[in-house]
Design a protein around this motif. Structure first.
Motif, PDB file in Angstrom:
ATOM      1  N   LEU A  94       0.825  -1.210   0.000  1.00  0.00           N
ATOM      2  CA  LEU A  94       0.000   0.000   0.000  1.00  0.00           C
ATOM      3  C   LEU A  94       0.862   1.264   0.000  1.00  0.00           C
ATOM      4  O   LEU A  94       0.499   2.257  -0.631  1.00  0.00           O
ATOM      5  N   GLY A  95       2.008   1.232   0.655  1.00  0.00           N
ATOM      6  CA  GLY A  95       2.900   2.393   0.643  1.00  0.00           C
ATOM      7  C   GLY A  95       3.320   2.748  -0.773  1.00  0.00           C
ATOM      8  O   GLY A  95       3.334   3.910  -1.158  1.00  0.00           O
ATOM      9  N   ARG A  96       3.654   1.738  -1.552  1.00  0.00           N
ATOM     10  CA  ARG A  96       4.040   1.962  -2.951  1.00  0.00           C
ATOM     11  C   ARG A  96       2.872   2.547  -3.741  1.00  0.00           C
ATOM     12  O   ARG A  96       3.068   3.444  -4.565  1.00  0.00           O
ATOM     13  N   PHE A 121      12.870   5.228  10.382  1.00  0.00           N
ATOM     14  CA  PHE A 121      12.633   3.822  10.076  1.00  0.00           C
ATOM     15  C   PHE A 121      12.049   3.635   8.675  1.00  0.00           C
ATOM     16  O   PHE A 121      12.046   2.518   8.156  1.00  0.00           O
ATOM     17  N   ALA A 122      11.519   4.696   8.059  1.00  0.00           N
ATOM     18  CA  ALA A 122      10.942   4.617   6.713  1.00  0.00           C
ATOM     19  C   ALA A 122      11.910   5.095   5.633  1.00  0.00           C
ATOM     20  O   ALA A 122      11.595   5.016   4.449  1.00  0.00           O
ATOM     21  N   GLU A 123      13.098   5.556   6.029  1.00  0.00           N
ATOM     22  CA  GLU A 123      14.047   6.072   5.037  1.00  0.00           C
ATOM     23  C   GLU A 123      14.354   5.032   3.960  1.00  0.00           C
ATOM     24  O   GLU A 123      14.393   5.350   2.763  1.00  0.00           O
ATOM     25  N   GLY A 124      14.557   3.787   4.336  1.00  0.00           N
ATOM     26  CA  GLY A 124      14.863   2.743   3.361  1.00  0.00           C
ATOM     27  C   GLY A 124      13.770   2.592   2.320  1.00  0.00           C
ATOM     28  O   GLY A 124      14.054   2.390   1.132  1.00  0.00           O
ATOM     29  N   PHE A 125      12.518   2.681   2.741  1.00  0.00           N
ATOM     30  CA  PHE A 125      11.400   2.620   1.791  1.00  0.00           C
ATOM     31  C   PHE A 125      11.525   3.726   0.757  1.00  0.00           C
ATOM     32  O   PHE A 125      11.448   3.480  -0.449  1.00  0.00           O
ATOM     33  N   MET A 129      12.197   3.629  -3.347  1.00  0.00           N
ATOM     34  CA  MET A 129      11.219   4.207  -4.269  1.00  0.00           C
ATOM     35  C   MET A 129      11.832   5.265  -5.185  1.00  0.00           C
ATOM     36  O   MET A 129      11.160   5.791  -6.056  1.00  0.00           O
ATOM     37  N   GLY A 130      13.122   5.583  -4.992  1.00  0.00           N
ATOM     38  CA  GLY A 130      13.786   6.508  -5.889  1.00  0.00           C
ATOM     39  C   GLY A 130      14.166   7.844  -5.293  1.00  0.00           C
ATOM     40  O   GLY A 130      14.749   8.683  -5.974  1.00  0.00           O
ATOM     41  N   ALA A 131      13.850   8.089  -4.032  1.00  0.00           N
ATOM     42  CA  ALA A 131      14.268   9.338  -3.390  1.00  0.00           C
ATOM     43  C   ALA A 131      15.769   9.281  -3.110  1.00  0.00           C
ATOM     44  O   ALA A 131      16.359   8.204  -3.035  1.00  0.00           O
ATOM     45  N   ARG A 149      16.617  14.046   5.465  1.00  0.00           N
ATOM     46  CA  ARG A 149      15.974  14.937   4.486  1.00  0.00           C
ATOM     47  C   ARG A 149      16.218  14.319   3.116  1.00  0.00           C
ATOM     48  O   ARG A 149      17.369  14.099   2.707  1.00  0.00           O
ATOM     49  N   LEU A 150      15.136  14.001   2.434  1.00  0.00           N
ATOM     50  CA  LEU A 150      15.194  13.309   1.153  1.00  0.00           C
ATOM     51  C   LEU A 150      14.562  14.175   0.068  1.00  0.00           C
ATOM     52  O   LEU A 150      13.824  15.115   0.362  1.00  0.00           O
TER      53      LEU A 150
END
Length: 160
Positions: A94-96, A121-125, A129-131, A149-150
């Motif tokens: 769902l995140g994607r 903890f969500a940085e890897g996601f 995803m391309g960030a 900061r992404l």
């Protein structure tokens, strides 16, 4: 990954409390203690006016709010201000779905890039995803804490 077919729509002002609860539950998923959660509660609280004025999109699955995101700012430079999932939906794909929708909406609105002050903890996601990581930013809730900061460019993104 679960085959998801959520209904994606603009958030309604009467959903402010539900989205606040969802964001806090999503944050709690990462094992933060009650004192930490109390310190970020205000930052994760949405009001009816917020939802009326901001671009907030919810994902509804089986009649329930399962996640949401917000696009903040004015083109050409904006922010992915939020992307939260109900804890039982983390890791299901769902995140994607929300990410892709957010980037499509951002590109259509004329955003050249979106910055993200990411949950650590969500940085890897976000990186998957391309960030790209462009630095750190101070937490809005906890003095001395920094967040990744992404940045992502909606028009020329990479996904894996």
């Amino acid at each position: 990954m679960v085959n998801l077919r959520p209904v994606l729509r603009r958030a309604r002002p009467d959903e402010a409390d539900a989205l606040s609860g969802l964001a806090l539950a999503s944050k709690a998923h990462w094992g933060y203690d009650e004192a930490f959660l109390a310190s970020v509660r205000e930052e994760l609280t949405f009001r009816a006016d917020d939802l009326a004025e901001r671009h907030v999109v919810v994902a509804v699955l089986d009649g329930d709010l399962a996640g949401f995101y917000s696009l903040d700012g004015e083109p050409p430079h904006g922010e992915l201000g939020n992307l939260w999932l109900r804890p039982d939906r983390i890791g299901t794909g769902l995140g994607r779905v929300l990410w892709e929708h957010a980037l499509t909406e951002a590109a259509a609105a004329g955003f050249e890039h979106l910055d993200i002050d990411a949950e650590p903890f969500a940085e890897g996601f976000y990186l998957r995803m391309g960030a790209e990581r462009i630095g750190e930013t101070p937490s809005g809730s906890i003095p001395g804490r920094v967040l990744p900061r992404l940045r992502v460019r909606p028009r020329d993104r990479r996904t894996s």
